[in-house]
Design a protein around this motif. Sequence first.
Motif, PDB file in Angstrom:
ATOM      1  N   TRP A  87      38.854  91.145 -75.784  1.00 31.10           N
ATOM      2  CA  TRP A  87      39.933  90.164 -75.748  1.00 31.10           C
ATOM      3  C   TRP A  87      39.781  89.250 -76.956  1.00 31.10           C
ATOM      4  O   TRP A  87      38.654  88.918 -77.365  1.00 31.10           O
ATOM      5  N   HIS A 106      38.212  86.371 -69.271  1.00 25.73           N
ATOM      6  CA  HIS A 106      38.405  87.664 -68.614  1.00 25.73           C
ATOM      7  C   HIS A 106      37.335  87.853 -67.539  1.00 25.73           C
ATOM      8  O   HIS A 106      37.597  87.658 -66.357  1.00 25.73           O
ATOM      9  N   LYS A 107      36.124  88.170 -67.955  1.00 21.38           N
ATOM     10  CA  LYS A 107      35.057  88.395 -66.967  1.00 21.38           C
ATOM     11  C   LYS A 107      33.771  87.684 -67.366  1.00 21.38           C
ATOM     12  O   LYS A 107      32.666  88.130 -67.033  1.00 21.38           O
ATOM     13  N   GLY A 108      33.914  86.606 -68.107  1.00 16.82           N
ATOM     14  CA  GLY A 108      32.758  85.746 -68.358  1.00 16.82           C
ATOM     15  C   GLY A 108      31.852  86.159 -69.499  1.00 16.82           C
ATOM     16  O   GLY A 108      30.724  85.665 -69.595  1.00 16.82           O
ATOM     17  N   GLY A 109      32.308  87.023 -70.372  1.00 17.04           N
ATOM     18  CA  GLY A 109      31.478  87.439 -71.508  1.00 17.04           C
ATOM     19  C   GLY A 109      31.103  86.256 -72.397  1.00 17.04           C
ATOM     20  O   GLY A 109      31.807  85.250 -72.443  1.00 17.04           O
ATOM     21  N   CYS A 141      35.926  88.767 -77.911  1.00 18.39           N
ATOM     22  CA  CYS A 141      34.854  88.839 -76.914  1.00 18.39           C
ATOM     23  C   CYS A 141      34.085  90.147 -77.074  1.00 18.39           C
ATOM     24  O   CYS A 141      34.690  91.217 -77.249  1.00 18.39           O
ATOM     25  N   CYS A 193      34.011  83.912 -71.500  1.00 18.69           N
ATOM     26  CA  CYS A 193      35.330  84.523 -71.688  1.00 18.69           C
ATOM     27  C   CYS A 193      36.175  84.375 -70.415  1.00 18.69           C
ATOM     28  O   CYS A 193      35.664  84.552 -69.298  1.00 18.69           O
ATOM     29  N   LEU A 230      32.558  91.878 -74.883  1.00 12.47           N
ATOM     30  CA  LEU A 230      32.534  92.801 -73.738  1.00 12.47           C
ATOM     31  C   LEU A 230      33.729  93.743 -73.699  1.00 12.47           C
ATOM     32  O   LEU A 230      33.566  94.958 -73.571  1.00 12.47           O
ATOM     33  N   HIS A 231      34.947  93.194 -73.790  1.00  9.89           N
ATOM     34  CA  HIS A 231      36.126  94.058 -73.671  1.00  9.89           C
ATOM     35  C   HIS A 231      37.158  93.762 -74.737  1.00  9.89           C
ATOM     36  O   HIS A 231      38.333  94.110 -74.594  1.00  9.89           O
TER      37      HIS A 231
HETATM   38  S1  FES Z   1      34.678  89.535 -70.531  1.00 14.10           S
HETATM   39 FE1  FES Z   1      35.624  89.036 -72.418  1.00 14.10          FE
HETATM   40  S2  FES Z   1      37.063  90.587 -72.726  1.00 14.10           S
HETATM   41 FE2  FES Z   1      36.185  91.060 -70.829  1.00 14.10          FE
END
Ligand code: FES
Length: 121
Positions: A75, A53-56, A70, A51, A72-73
């Motif tokens: 997105w 964002h933070k690699g999810g 995603c 991802c 994780l968060h």
């Molecule tokens: S790592 Fe994908 S939304 Fe945060």
Amino acid sequence: MNMANATQWVRVCALDELPPLGARVLEVEGLAPIALFRTAGDAVFALRDRCPHKGGPLSQGIVSGETVTCPLHNWNIRLGDGQACAPDVGCAPRYPVKVEDAVVWIVLTAVDQPQALAEPA
Ligand code: FES
């Protein structure tokens, strides 16, 4: 899978090996994992399994229409171009994919370069 023909179409799997509205991970020597997605309409897309964002792991996200959420968060990432849906900003590199005679093919050269990871909100 090896990288001998990285700029050529490489057979990945039968379309039936990808679950509708699901994903699987393609491991290729020398590359980051690639997530393959299949939509309800049998379109297939490939993005780096990371991802913006933070690699999810996008391969563990929920496919809806032509986006993946995603895990994780939450997105939403467009499968067609790897871009995050507004208001989020970022891009997962995508790989060209085609389906011919119910067989999935990929070019193992990413089309888009990743943008810098977005800053935390
Ligand atoms: S790592 Fe994908 S939304 Fe945060």
